[in-house]
Design a protein around this motif. Structure first.
Motif, mmCIF file in Angstrom:
data_model
loop_
_atom_site.group_PDB
_atom_site.id
_atom_site.type_symbol
_atom_site.label_atom_id
_atom_site.label_comp_id
_atom_site.label_asym_id
_atom_site.label_seq_id
_atom_site.Cartn_x
_atom_site.Cartn_y
_atom_site.Cartn_z
ATOM 1 N N LYS A 78 0.769 14.792 5.824
ATOM 2 C CA LYS A 78 0.145 14.485 7.115
ATOM 3 C C LYS A 78 0.108 12.985 7.408
ATOM 4 N N GLY A 79 0.677 12.170 6.519
ATOM 5 C CA GLY A 79 0.586 10.727 6.677
ATOM 6 C C GLY A 79 1.853 10.084 7.203
ATOM 7 N N VAL A 80 1.660 9.051 8.020
ATOM 8 C CA VAL A 80 2.751 8.205 8.506
ATOM 9 C C VAL A 80 2.298 6.759 8.352
ATOM 10 N N ILE A 81 3.185 5.934 7.827
ATOM 11 C CA ILE A 81 2.900 4.503 7.691
ATOM 12 C C ILE A 81 4.041 3.713 8.314
ATOM 13 N N TYR A 82 3.657 2.686 9.075
ATOM 14 C CA TYR A 82 4.612 1.728 9.631
ATOM 15 C C TYR A 82 4.250 0.361 9.081
ATOM 16 N N VAL A 83 5.229 -0.340 8.497
ATOM 17 C CA VAL A 83 5.014 -1.690 7.986
ATOM 18 C C VAL A 83 6.044 -2.613 8.618
ATOM 19 N N SER A 84 5.560 -3.703 9.174
ATOM 20 C CA SER A 84 6.409 -4.759 9.699
ATOM 21 C C SER A 84 6.121 -6.002 8.857
ATOM 22 N N TYR A 85 7.152 -6.543 8.210
ATOM 23 C CA TYR A 85 6.950 -7.653 7.272
ATOM 24 C C TYR A 85 7.949 -8.761 7.558
ATOM 25 N N PHE A 86 7.470 -9.982 7.536
ATOM 26 C CA PHE A 86 8.341 -11.145 7.652
ATOM 27 C C PHE A 86 8.029 -12.068 6.488
ATOM 28 N N GLY A 87 8.975 -12.188 5.584
ATOM 29 C CA GLY A 87 8.763 -13.028 4.407
ATOM 30 C C GLY A 87 9.883 -12.853 3.406
ATOM 31 N N LEU A 88 9.643 -13.326 2.198
ATOM 32 C CA LEU A 88 10.680 -13.361 1.174
ATOM 33 C C LEU A 88 10.643 -12.202 0.186
ATOM 34 N N GLU A 89 9.622 -11.342 0.259
ATOM 35 C CA GLU A 89 9.572 -10.196 -0.657
ATOM 36 C C GLU A 89 10.758 -9.270 -0.399
ATOM 37 N N ASP A 90 11.216 -8.599 -1.446
ATOM 38 C CA ASP A 90 12.333 -7.680 -1.263
ATOM 39 C C ASP A 90 11.838 -6.312 -0.806
ATOM 40 N N MET A 91 12.752 -5.509 -0.296
ATOM 41 C CA MET A 91 12.410 -4.200 0.260
ATOM 42 C C MET A 91 11.824 -3.285 -0.813
ATOM 43 N N ASP A 92 12.293 -3.364 -2.051
ATOM 44 C CA ASP A 92 11.763 -2.516 -3.117
ATOM 45 C C ASP A 92 10.268 -2.739 -3.338
ATOM 46 N N THR A 93 9.826 -3.983 -3.272
ATOM 47 C CA THR A 93 8.406 -4.305 -3.438
ATOM 48 C C THR A 93 7.584 -3.715 -2.290
ATOM 49 N N ILE A 94 8.101 -3.812 -1.087
ATOM 50 C CA ILE A 94 7.405 -3.272 0.076
ATOM 51 C C ILE A 94 7.324 -1.747 -0.025
ATOM 52 N N LEU A 95 8.438 -1.103 -0.396
ATOM 53 C CA LEU A 95 8.452 0.359 -0.520
ATOM 54 C C LEU A 95 7.498 0.839 -1.599
ATOM 55 N N LYS A 96 7.371 0.096 -2.693
ATOM 56 C CA LYS A 96 6.430 0.457 -3.753
ATOM 57 C C LYS A 96 4.996 0.446 -3.219
ATOM 58 N N SER A 97 4.665 -0.550 -2.418
ATOM 59 C CA SER A 97 3.323 -0.624 -1.816
ATOM 60 C C SER A 97 3.078 0.523 -0.846
ATOM 61 N N VAL A 98 4.090 0.865 -0.051
ATOM 62 C CA VAL A 98 3.965 1.984 0.881
ATOM 63 C C VAL A 98 3.769 3.288 0.111
ATOM 64 N N GLU A 99 4.518 3.447 -0.958
ATOM 65 C CA GLU A 99 4.406 4.648 -1.800
ATOM 66 C C GLU A 99 2.996 4.796 -2.373
ATOM 67 N N GLU A 100 2.421 3.697 -2.843
ATOM 68 C CA GLU A 100 1.072 3.729 -3.412
ATOM 69 C C GLU A 100 0.014 4.011 -2.350
ATOM 70 N N THR A 101 0.262 3.595 -1.114
ATOM 71 C CA THR A 101 -0.713 3.736 -0.046
ATOM 72 C C THR A 101 -0.660 5.096 0.632
ATOM 73 N N ILE A 102 0.533 5.643 0.807
ATOM 74 C CA ILE A 102 0.662 6.866 1.605
ATOM 75 C C ILE A 102 -0.038 8.063 0.955
ATOM 76 N N VAL A 103 -0.214 8.020 -0.362
ATOM 77 C CA VAL A 103 -0.917 9.126 -1.015
ATOM 78 C C VAL A 103 -2.366 9.250 -0.544
ATOM 79 N N LEU A 104 -2.929 8.162 -0.011
ATOM 80 C CA LEU A 104 -4.304 8.183 0.492
ATOM 81 C C LEU A 104 -4.456 8.993 1.773
ATOM 82 N N ILE A 105 -3.361 9.152 2.529
ATOM 83 C CA ILE A 105 -3.458 9.843 3.824
ATOM 84 C C ILE A 105 -2.530 11.054 3.929
ATOM 85 N N ALA A 106 -1.760 11.342 2.905
ATOM 86 C CA ALA A 106 -0.749 12.408 2.977
ATOM 87 C C ALA A 106 -1.344 13.810 3.001
ATOM 88 N N GLU A 107 -2.484 14.017 2.379
ATOM 89 C CA GLU A 107 -3.077 15.371 2.292
ATOM 90 C C GLU A 107 -3.992 15.651 3.459
#
Length: 107
Positions: A78-107
């Motif tokens: 049931k969860g949807v997350i949108y992230v807009s990022y401007f900086g030097l972090e790589d996409m893998d780091t951002i996806l890891k954060s999204v993965e950790e966060t989406i479990v809070l709203i998925a059920e």
């Protein structure tokens, strides 16, 4: 502003992030919401820059990136997350954060 770090052009490094999280009543609305978010945020990217990825973690995972600017559109349960990022972090780091966060709203 991040001290002791600069952009490629030598200017002061000041990354930014915007995160929007949605918990839907009906999981079937994920695809439509993500399509609307992509259309609403087409300011920096052309439609051909959208990349839909297969994922074991997400039901839907769409990314866009160009020269330090990255966007993630992810849906799970049931969860949807949108992230807009401007900086030097790589996409893998951002996806890891999204993965950790989406479990809070998925059920």
């Amino acid at each position: 502003i991040v001290p002791d770090q600069v952009w490629k052009d030598g200017s002061t490094y000041s990354p930014g992030v915007i995160t929007l999280m949605y918990k839907l009543r009906f999981p079937s609305l994920k695809e439509g919401l993500i399509s609307d978010l992509i259309a609403k945020n087409d300011i920096f990217f052309a439609k051909e820059d959208v990349e839909r990825l297969e994922s074991k973690t997400f039901d839907i995972l769409i990314i866009r990136e160009d020269d330090g600017f990255k966007e993630v559109f992810a849906g799970k349960g049931k969860g949807v997350i949108y992230v807009s990022y401007f900086g030097l972090e790589d996409m893998d780091t951002i996806l890891k954060s999204v993965e950790e966060t989406i479990v809070l709203i998925a059920e």
